[in-house]
Scaffold this active site. Structure first.
Site, PDB file in Angstrom:
ATOM      1  CE  LYS A 112      -4.293  -1.555   2.435  1.00 34.61           C
ATOM      2  NZ  LYS A 112      -5.242  -1.195   3.480  1.00 34.61           N
ATOM      3  CE  LYS A 194      -8.994 -10.345  -2.998  1.00 31.83           C
ATOM      4  NZ  LYS A 194      -8.866 -10.643  -1.494  1.00 31.83           N
ATOM      5  CE  LYS A 197     -14.783  -3.439   0.218  1.00 34.96           C
ATOM      6  NZ  LYS A 197     -14.159  -3.352   1.497  1.00 34.96           N
TER       7      LYS A 197
HETATM    8  P1  AMP Z   1     -11.901  -6.384   1.401  1.00 32.96           P
HETATM    9  O1  AMP Z   1     -12.924  -6.091   0.621  1.00 32.96           O
HETATM   10  O2  AMP Z   1     -10.691  -6.817   0.855  1.00 32.96           O
HETATM   11  O3  AMP Z   1     -11.898  -5.489   2.510  1.00 32.96           O
HETATM   12  O4  AMP Z   1     -12.403  -7.778   2.286  1.00 32.96           O
HETATM   13  C1  AMP Z   1     -13.447  -8.056   3.135  1.00 32.96           C
HETATM   14  C2  AMP Z   1     -13.532  -9.401   3.195  1.00 32.96           C
HETATM   15  O5  AMP Z   1     -14.102 -10.139   2.034  1.00 32.96           O
HETATM   16  C3  AMP Z   1     -12.455 -10.371   3.548  1.00 32.96           C
HETATM   17  O6  AMP Z   1     -12.730 -11.580   4.494  1.00 32.96           O
HETATM   18  C4  AMP Z   1     -11.965 -11.007   2.259  1.00 32.96           C
HETATM   19  O7  AMP Z   1     -11.218 -12.216   2.394  1.00 32.96           O
HETATM   20  C5  AMP Z   1     -13.284 -11.312   1.553  1.00 32.96           C
HETATM   21  N1  AMP Z   1     -13.132 -10.944   0.054  1.00 32.96           N
HETATM   22  C6  AMP Z   1     -12.704  -9.848  -0.616  1.00 32.96           C
HETATM   23  N2  AMP Z   1     -12.757  -9.953  -1.863  1.00 32.96           N
HETATM   24  C7  AMP Z   1     -13.126 -11.116  -2.190  1.00 32.96           C
HETATM   25  C8  AMP Z   1     -12.945 -12.026  -3.316  1.00 32.96           C
HETATM   26  N3  AMP Z   1     -12.678 -11.431  -4.501  1.00 32.96           N
HETATM   27  N4  AMP Z   1     -13.458 -13.480  -3.095  1.00 32.96           N
HETATM   28  C9  AMP Z   1     -13.833 -13.930  -1.902  1.00 32.96           C
HETATM   29  N5  AMP Z   1     -13.596 -13.378  -0.726  1.00 32.96           N
HETATM   30  C10 AMP Z   1     -13.279 -11.923  -0.895  1.00 32.96           C
END
Ligand code: AMP
Ligand code: TRP
Length: 327
Positions: A112, A194, A197
């Protein structure tokens, strides 16, 4: 006594079906079995610049989406991190027990901060200490997170152990629980990345609050390959990802799904998938609209959520301060 689970989610960007399938659905399932605390981590969000009004709105949106997705605020606790000032206070004390060397090893900060260079905040470096405070404040046993957060939970374990060995047994040593691989959802525009957001790639994610037509359009435009056969095959990430999303939303077996699409084309798969996703999310979207029709409703639920967990936070912080000789 039920084991305690704590997890956090940042109120930045739009929640998408990756979050829903990879994290939120899992939380919904475990809420009866564990004593669950789900926290919208707005203090983590401000480690990078945020627009104040947008942050406040996003915090409510994310909380409402968790509840609309099936987290029952009567069973689990849903709260906003900044509503419990003990998070910040415990962070400071933990900072005093975390060697710089441990923090320097954190790979997420390295990634980051590379993007932000010298503009990066001190707080972004300290992000894992705040996360450790979140976890340790509530005597957490298990922390369900994605693979990328495992190192941060390890740091929380390490600091708990170090604090206990210096000050005497005080903090519960938590453990990370990583969701199994099948739930990793990839970007629709680029299935090697992946689903995330991301504002720069609007075709990447299906957001939980997208309109049915936006969902259909994004799925119809999803990147596939030039082959024909529709089957689960990780070497063909585009089609595989669409099938995994289909599998997750329908709960059908892989053989059954492959049989269903035998002899059909990618356009058929996409059309059917779009309907499955639209239908799958529509009850959640309806609950979300209901829940947010009166903004004071979510405000009240969040105040109740904070009220339920505050005594735990107060007790832990008081004990920690006592052990350190503060007050
Ligand atoms: P984040 O959006 O990175 O803050 O992640 C929030 C939660 O969503 C975490 O537990 C991640 O592991 C899950 N997560 C985020 N993106 C994915 C994805 N593409 N596939 C599966 N789980 C996800
Ligand atoms: N850092 C986590 C993420 O970006 C969110 C988070 C903050 C968290 N505090 C936490 C997760 C405590 C688990 C436990 O996904």
């Amino acid at each position: 006594m039920k084991k305690r689970v704590f997890s956090g989610i940042q109120p930045t960007g739009d929640l998408h079906i990756g979050n829903y399938l990879g994290a939120i659905q899992h939380w919904v399932k475990i809420q009866h079995e564990y004593d669950c605390i789900f926290c919208v981590v707005d203090l983590h969000a401000i480690t990078v610049p945020q627009e104040p009004k947008a942050l406040k709105a996003k915090t409510r949106e994310v909380a409402a989406l968790l509840i609309a997705s099936g987290i029952d605020p009567k069973i689990a606790s849903v709260l906003v991190q900044s509503h419990i000032h003990e998070h910040s206070e415990l962070t400071w004390i933990l900072n005093c027990f975390i060697p710089m060397g441990w923090m320097r090893r954190m790979t997420q900060f390295k990634e980051k901060s590379q993007k932000q260079k010298e503009e990066v905040s001190t707080a972004l470096f300290d992000y894992p200490a705040l996360m450790a405070a979140d976890i340790l404040l509530y005597d957490t046993d298990e922390v369900p997170v994605g693979e990328d957060q495992k190192q941060h939970v390890e740091l929380a374990r390490d600091v708990a152990q170090r604090f206990n060995s210096i000050c005497g047994d005080t903090l519960i040593v938590p453990k990370a629980v990583i969701a199994e691989a099948g739930a990793r959802i990839m970007g629709l525009d680029d299935p090697t990345q992946k689903m995330s957001k991301s504002e720069e790639q609007p075709g990447r994610a299906i957001n939980l609050l997208d309109s049915p037509d936006d969902m259909r359009n994004k799925i119809m435009r999803a990147t596939t390959d030039s082959l024909r056969e529709i089957r689960f095959d990780e070497s063909r990430p585009g089609v595989n990802n669409l099938l995994v999303i289909y599998e997750q939303f329908t709960g059908q077996g892989r053989k059954e799904i492959e049989a269903r699409f035998e002899g059909k084309g990618y356009a058929d798969l996409k059309r059917e998938l779009a309907e499955v996703v639209v239908e799958g999310l529509s009850p959640m979207q309806a609950r979300y609209r209901e829940l947010t029709a009166d903004p004071s409703h979510i405000e009240r639920l969040l105040a109740e959520g904070a009220g339920k967990v505050r005594p735990i936070a107060e007790k832990t912080l008081a004990l920690v301060k006592e052990r350190v000789g503060l007050g």
